[in-house]
Each structure stands twice: as C-alpha cells, then as structure tokens.
Write a protein that holds these residues in place. Structure first.
Motif, short mmCIF file in Angstrom:
data_model
loop_
_atom_site.label_atom_id
_atom_site.label_comp_id
_atom_site.label_asym_id
_atom_site.label_seq_id
_atom_site.Cartn_x
_atom_site.Cartn_y
_atom_site.Cartn_z
N PHE A 5 0.77 -1.14 0.05
CA PHE A 5 -0.10 0.19 -0.09
C PHE A 5 0.78 1.20 0.06
CE2 PHE A 5 -2.17 -3.36 2.44
CZ PHE A 5 -3.30 -3.70 1.32
N GLY A 6 2.01 0.89 -0.35
CA GLY A 6 2.92 2.38 -0.52
C GLY A 6 2.93 2.98 -1.83
N SER A 7 2.28 2.84 -2.78
CA SER A 7 2.06 3.57 -3.99
C SER A 7 1.31 4.93 -3.72
CB SER A 7 1.15 2.66 -5.00
OG SER A 7 -0.19 2.47 -4.57
N GLU A 8 1.67 5.68 -4.92
CA GLU A 8 1.03 7.03 -4.91
C GLU A 8 -0.38 6.89 -4.76
OE1 GLU A 8 2.64 9.53 -8.01
OE2 GLU A 8 4.78 9.34 -7.19
N LEU A 9 -0.81 6.06 -5.63
CA LEU A 9 -2.54 5.92 -5.60
C LEU A 9 -3.29 5.79 -4.41
CD1 LEU A 9 -5.02 5.75 -7.54
CD2 LEU A 9 -4.35 3.21 -8.02
N PHE A 24 -6.06 7.34 0.43
CA PHE A 24 -6.26 7.53 1.89
C PHE A 24 -6.21 9.08 2.19
CE2 PHE A 24 -3.94 8.97 5.63
CZ PHE A 24 -4.59 8.23 6.81
N ALA A 25 -5.84 9.96 1.48
CA ALA A 25 -5.82 11.36 1.64
C ALA A 25 -7.24 11.70 1.48
CB ALA A 25 -5.07 12.13 0.72
N LYS A 26 -7.90 11.15 0.32
CA LYS A 26 -9.51 11.48 0.12
C LYS A 26 -10.37 10.96 1.26
CE LYS A 26 -8.93 11.80 -4.70
NZ LYS A 26 -9.07 11.30 -6.12
N ALA A 63 4.73 8.67 0.39
CA ALA A 63 3.52 9.10 0.76
C ALA A 63 3.61 10.65 1.38
CB ALA A 63 2.97 8.49 2.03
N GLY A 64 4.74 11.13 2.16
CA GLY A 64 4.88 12.54 2.56
C GLY A 64 4.97 13.32 1.49
N VAL A 65 5.79 12.94 0.31
CA VAL A 65 5.96 13.81 -0.88
C VAL A 65 4.47 14.26 -1.77
CG1 VAL A 65 6.97 14.03 -3.05
CG2 VAL A 65 8.39 13.11 -1.28
N VAL A 66 3.78 13.10 -1.74
CA VAL A 66 2.61 13.22 -2.46
C VAL A 66 1.65 14.26 -1.53
CG1 VAL A 66 0.43 12.15 -3.05
CG2 VAL A 66 2.60 11.07 -3.65
N GLU A 108 0.65 17.47 -3.45
CA GLU A 108 -0.54 17.60 -4.09
C GLU A 108 -1.68 18.16 -3.18
OE1 GLU A 108 -1.43 13.82 -5.91
OE2 GLU A 108 0.52 13.52 -6.55
N PHE A 109 -1.53 17.81 -1.88
CA PHE A 109 -2.59 17.99 -1.03
C PHE A 109 -2.29 19.49 -0.09
CE2 PHE A 109 -3.58 13.76 -2.45
CZ PHE A 109 -4.64 13.48 -2.51
N GLY A 110 -1.15 19.72 -0.08
CA GLY A 110 -0.75 20.93 0.54
C GLY A 110 -0.51 20.62 2.11
N CYS A 111 -0.44 19.36 2.58
CA CYS A 111 -0.20 18.93 4.03
C CYS A 111 1.00 19.27 4.60
CB CYS A 111 -0.41 17.36 4.05
SG CYS A 111 -2.15 17.08 3.69
#
Length: 252
Positions: free
Chosen positions: A19-23, A28-30, A51-54, A58-61
């Motif tokens: 479960f380490g893919s960007e998808l 999870f983020a959604k 995950a941290g990079v995405v 992409e989500f501004g976290c």
C-alpha cells in the motif's frame, strides 16, 4: 505460544511496501478528507518518503516523516532537501516505545507497509495523537482464502504474538479501540506475488537478523502457491465517547 519477536516488522531500504503506491496514498488522503494545512504523521516511511511527498505536494499537507533508524533518517533528510520540501516535510526520529507527540497533533496518521507494534498497542498508543475526527491508516497482516494452513497460522501467531485476524475482525478491533471503521482492503494474489518478487533483491543487502522472518513468510507463500495470508490496509476515524453511530445507509 512462543514470545513474539520485537517490533517493528519492516521492509528493507527502498523496497516496495504494501500500500505504498502514490495511488494508495491519494485514496487515503481522500478518505481522511485531508486538505491544505492538514497535519499528517507518516510513521515508519522508507527513505523515498513517497507518501509524505504526495501529501505535501498535491494536498498541501504539513508532514512529519518519522523513523527510528538514523541511517534511514539521513537519507530521508537528503530526499526532503533535494525536493525543496524542507518547510513542509519534517524528518523526525522517534522511539516507538515512548512516542512523544502532542495530544491531538495530527489530522491523520499513516503507516504504509511497516508494522510498528502489535495492533492493540498501536491503536491505544496512536489514538491520542489524532485530532477530533482524525484518521488512522495502518497496515496489518490478515487471513484470507477459505482455508489457512496451520503452518501459516502458527508463523503469524509466533511473529505477532496473537492470532491472525480476518479483515472483518480487524475492523472489529478498530471499533473496540475507539475508532469508527471506514475501510479495509487486502492485497490480492497477483499483488502479493509482485510484492515478494520485488522484495527478493533487497534481502541480500539487509542484515540477516532483520529479515529472517520475511524469508520464512515468503517461503510459506511459495509452498502454498496461493495467498492464504496477506496484508490489509485499514482506515478508521477517531470516535469520541458518547458519539452517536453513523446513520444507516440503507434507509432503515
């Protein structure tokens, strides 16, 4: 029952994690309803901090990428600096036995791949660090298929210090620990085959004492020819005492 070996159960180096893919991270983020400025703890991430990079880009976290191994931390810091994410991704060393985050510090906690502690301990230890309605997403082994061989059950009981759960039992554990279960997914046969195949080259580079359990796990999978145990990723929302259950989705 023999005593379980020390946690964490990890995947060496930059090896692919369940479960380490960007998808998977975006899903999870959604589910976690993450948005600009959300605080996320990425616990046990690999050197790529994928995950941290995405989540940051992409989500501004705002992400805390945490690990217990100094060699991993050094590579993580290099990665963050190379991507110019120094102000948005903080690399932090942690002691899994004494986590020292603030109460309610994170909107989400994510553990993709490594299993940082036994399930009851993880749920009890991590819940206080979640904000109101914060989400926890973590990986855990599960029992799949119609029949699970005794050797597989005994291996995971020895490894985890408890019985191998079905996915629905994993959700029940979340509910009992003060979470509203929201989703669970497990790796299918082909995904598990790919995971193990891509892990193989990394085993030659890792310390034998760190990956002997992983070798045994992979050997059992080969012997059975099909998945009888797998990895699941479960997501739960922090539920507060006295909170009403969610409304029925079937109109009664």
């Amino acid at each position: 029952m023999s005593v379980a070996e020390p946690f964490p159960l990890y995947f060496p180096g930059d090896a692919r994690r369940p479960f380490g893919s960007e998808l998977a991270t975006r899903r999870f983020a959604k589910v976690a309803q993450l948005e600009e400025g959300g605080r996320v703890l990425d616990l046990g991430c690999g050197p790529s901090i994928q995950a941290g990079v995405v989540l940051a880009q992409e989500f501004g976290c705002s992400v805390v990428a945490a690990h217990w191994d100094e060699a991993q931390l050094s590579r993580m810091r290099e990665r963050v600096h190379a991507l110019a994410l120094d102000g948005r991704v903080e690399v932090r060393r942690v002691d899994l036995g004494r986590l020292s985050f603030r109460e309610g510090e994170f909107d989400a906690i994510l553990c993709q791949g490594p299993i940082v502690m036994a399930l009851p301990d993880a749920l009890r230890s991590l819940r206080p660090f979640l904000a109101h309605r914060g989400r926890l997403g973590l990986t855990y082994p599960v029992r799949v298929g119609r029949v699970t061989p005794r050797a597989v059950l005994e291996f995971w009981e020895r490894r985890m210090g408890g019985p191998l759960l079905l996915p629905r039992e994993l959700l029940q554990q979340l509910s009992q620990a003060g979470f509203e279960p929201e989703s669970v997914e497990s790796l299918q046969d082909s995904e598990l085959d790919t995971l193990y195949r891509e892990l193989a080259p990394y085993l030659e580079q890792a310390p034998a004492e760190s990956i002997h359990w992983l070798r045994e796990e992979m050997a059992l999978h080969r012997e059975n020819g099909t998945a009888t145990s797998s990895y699941a990723f479960v997501v739960g929302r922090r539920r507060e005492p006295g909170e009403k259950p969610p409304a029925s989705r079937d109109r009664g």
